[in-house]
Structures are given as C-alpha cells and as structure tokens.
Motif scaffolding. Structure first.
Motif, PDB file in Angstrom:
ATOM      1  N   MET A   1      64.523  24.196  61.251  1.00  0.00           N
ATOM      2  CA  MET A   1      64.959  22.919  61.588  1.00  0.00           C
ATOM      3  C   MET A   1      64.086  22.870  63.177  1.00  0.00           C
ATOM      4  O   MET A   1      63.967  24.033  63.890  1.00  0.00           O
ATOM      5  N   SER A   2      63.522  21.587  63.408  1.00  0.00           N
ATOM      6  CA  SER A   2      62.933  21.661  64.743  1.00  0.00           C
ATOM      7  C   SER A   2      64.021  21.638  65.695  1.00  0.00           C
ATOM      8  O   SER A   2      65.272  21.468  65.842  1.00  0.00           O
ATOM      9  N   ASP A   3      63.456  21.878  67.266  1.00  0.00           N
ATOM     10  CA  ASP A   3      64.504  22.218  68.239  1.00  0.00           C
ATOM     11  C   ASP A   3      65.102  21.092  68.637  1.00  0.00           C
ATOM     12  O   ASP A   3      66.390  21.256  68.963  1.00  0.00           O
ATOM     13  N   GLU A   4      64.715  20.080  68.478  1.00  0.00           N
ATOM     14  CA  GLU A   4      65.471  18.576  68.710  1.00  0.00           C
ATOM     15  C   GLU A   4      66.450  18.451  68.040  1.00  0.00           C
ATOM     16  O   GLU A   4      67.781  18.016  68.309  1.00  0.00           O
ATOM     17  N   LEU A   5      66.345  18.424  66.704  1.00  0.00           N
ATOM     18  CA  LEU A   5      67.268  18.350  65.461  1.00  0.00           C
ATOM     19  C   LEU A   5      68.380  19.571  65.791  1.00  0.00           C
ATOM     20  O   LEU A   5      69.521  19.442  65.530  1.00  0.00           O
ATOM     21  N   THR A   6      68.108  20.912  66.129  1.00  0.00           N
ATOM     22  CA  THR A   6      68.868  21.576  66.343  1.00  0.00           C
ATOM     23  C   THR A   6      69.929  21.692  67.462  1.00  0.00           C
ATOM     24  O   THR A   6      71.112  21.647  67.653  1.00  0.00           O
ATOM     25  N   ASP A   7      69.250  21.165  68.629  1.00  0.00           N
ATOM     26  CA  ASP A   7      70.047  20.693  69.914  1.00  0.00           C
ATOM     27  C   ASP A   7      71.144  19.450  69.536  1.00  0.00           C
ATOM     28  O   ASP A   7      72.033  19.589  70.017  1.00  0.00           O
ATOM     29  N   LEU A  73      72.725  10.269  63.646  1.00  0.00           N
ATOM     30  CA  LEU A  73      73.568  11.139  64.114  1.00  0.00           C
ATOM     31  C   LEU A  73      74.805  11.546  62.752  1.00  0.00           C
ATOM     32  O   LEU A  73      74.881  12.594  62.507  1.00  0.00           O
ATOM     33  N   TYR A  74      75.136  10.557  61.875  1.00  0.00           N
ATOM     34  CA  TYR A  74      75.856  11.054  60.626  1.00  0.00           C
ATOM     35  C   TYR A  74      75.123  11.735  59.803  1.00  0.00           C
ATOM     36  O   TYR A  74      75.241  12.571  59.219  1.00  0.00           O
ATOM     37  N   LEU A  75      73.749  11.605  59.596  1.00  0.00           N
ATOM     38  CA  LEU A  75      73.016  12.210  58.860  1.00  0.00           C
ATOM     39  C   LEU A  75      72.678  13.841  59.361  1.00  0.00           C
ATOM     40  O   LEU A  75      72.815  14.680  58.615  1.00  0.00           O
ATOM     41  N   VAL A  76      72.518  14.133  60.379  1.00  0.00           N
ATOM     42  CA  VAL A  76      72.460  15.240  61.199  1.00  0.00           C
ATOM     43  C   VAL A  76      73.975  15.856  60.893  1.00  0.00           C
ATOM     44  O   VAL A  76      73.709  17.329  60.559  1.00  0.00           O
ATOM     45  N   ARG A  77      74.788  15.268  61.361  1.00  0.00           N
ATOM     46  CA  ARG A  77      76.248  16.023  61.037  1.00  0.00           C
ATOM     47  C   ARG A  77      76.320  16.220  59.677  1.00  0.00           C
ATOM     48  O   ARG A  77      77.015  17.287  59.311  1.00  0.00           O
ATOM     49  N   LEU A  78      76.293  15.348  58.621  1.00  0.00           N
ATOM     50  CA  LEU A  78      76.119  15.669  57.184  1.00  0.00           C
ATOM     51  C   LEU A  78      75.511  17.050  56.764  1.00  0.00           C
ATOM     52  O   LEU A  78      75.987  17.719  56.234  1.00  0.00           O
ATOM     53  N   ALA A  79      74.425  16.773  57.331  1.00  0.00           N
ATOM     54  CA  ALA A  79      73.361  18.159  56.962  1.00  0.00           C
ATOM     55  C   ALA A  79      73.864  19.354  57.678  1.00  0.00           C
ATOM     56  O   ALA A  79      73.847  20.566  56.909  1.00  0.00           O
ATOM     57  N   VAL A  84      72.219  22.230  55.566  1.00  0.00           N
ATOM     58  CA  VAL A  84      70.778  21.734  54.951  1.00  0.00           C
ATOM     59  C   VAL A  84      69.883  21.467  56.023  1.00  0.00           C
ATOM     60  O   VAL A  84      70.443  20.984  57.010  1.00  0.00           O
ATOM     61  N   ASP A  85      68.836  22.070  55.948  1.00  0.00           N
ATOM     62  CA  ASP A  85      67.862  21.973  57.174  1.00  0.00           C
ATOM     63  C   ASP A  85      67.150  20.522  56.844  1.00  0.00           C
ATOM     64  O   ASP A  85      66.245  20.734  55.860  1.00  0.00           O
ATOM     65  N   LEU A  86      67.333  19.691  57.676  1.00  0.00           N
ATOM     66  CA  LEU A  86      66.813  18.465  57.274  1.00  0.00           C
ATOM     67  C   LEU A  86      65.167  18.574  57.501  1.00  0.00           C
ATOM     68  O   LEU A  86      64.806  18.010  56.664  1.00  0.00           O
ATOM     69  N   ALA A  87      64.557  18.993  58.395  1.00  0.00           N
ATOM     70  CA  ALA A  87      63.093  19.097  58.507  1.00  0.00           C
ATOM     71  C   ALA A  87      62.524  19.745  57.510  1.00  0.00           C
ATOM     72  O   ALA A  87      61.897  19.146  56.676  1.00  0.00           O
ATOM     73  N   ALA A  88      63.089  20.831  57.039  1.00  0.00           N
ATOM     74  CA  ALA A  88      62.554  21.465  55.753  1.00  0.00           C
ATOM     75  C   ALA A  88      62.764  20.668  54.323  1.00  0.00           C
ATOM     76  O   ALA A  88      61.832  20.355  53.511  1.00  0.00           O
TER      77      ALA A  88
END
Length: 94
Positions: A1-7, A73-79, A84-88
């Motif tokens: 996952m990218s640093d920004e998505l992880t943050d 935000l909801y997508l990141v929270r669901l992942a 789920v690693d969204l970027a991958a």
C-alpha cells in the motif's frame, strides 16, 4: 500500500476508535455507506451535459470534492476492515 493510503488508513482507524465507531464499521455497513456516498457524488451531475460537467461552478465543484473524499474514506475504511491492500488490488485489476 502506498504511504499516503497507509497514512489515511491509520488516521481513519484513530478517528473511528476515538468515537467508538468500530462497532458500526462492519464490511456490510461500510459498503452500504460507500454506495450512498457514490450516489451523492452523481447528484451534481444529474441533467448536465458532458461539457457542463467539466465546467462546474466553484461551489458545485467544492461539493463534488467533498463527496469524492467521502467515497475515498469509506473505501479505505472498508479495505482496512477486510485487510485488502487497495493499491495492490488496483494494480492487479489493471
């Protein structure tokens, strides 16, 4: 996952924990909220031509940006809740 998505994921975890929202953040509830926000994203574009949709007034564009943020935000929270690693997943999809 990218640093920004992880943050972003970590910030959302903290935000939800501070409000005791984990109890409500089941995958089904998050997917439902995501669908609602995606529908809200469509509303400003309803009845516009393609050109009008590209030339939104500043206030409408700001509202669209807020809805896009809600979707993200909801997508990141669901992942996060589904591990789920969204970027991958996105890279695999394309």
């Amino acid at each position: 996952m990218s640093d920004e998505l992880t943050d972003l994921r970590n910030a959302l975890r903290e935000f939800a924990a501070e409000r005791d929202w984990d109890q409500f953040h089941s995958p089904r509830n998050l997917a439902t909220a995501l669908a609602v926000e995606a529908a809200e994203l469509l509303e400003p574009f309803q009845w516009l031509t393609d050109e009008q949709g590209r030339q939104l007034p500043a206030a409408t564009r700001a509202a669209v940006e807020e809805e896009m943020a809600d979707v993200l935000l909801y997508l990141v929270r669901l992942a996060d809740r589904l591990d789920v690693d969204l970027a991958a997943a996105a890279r695999a999809k394309i």
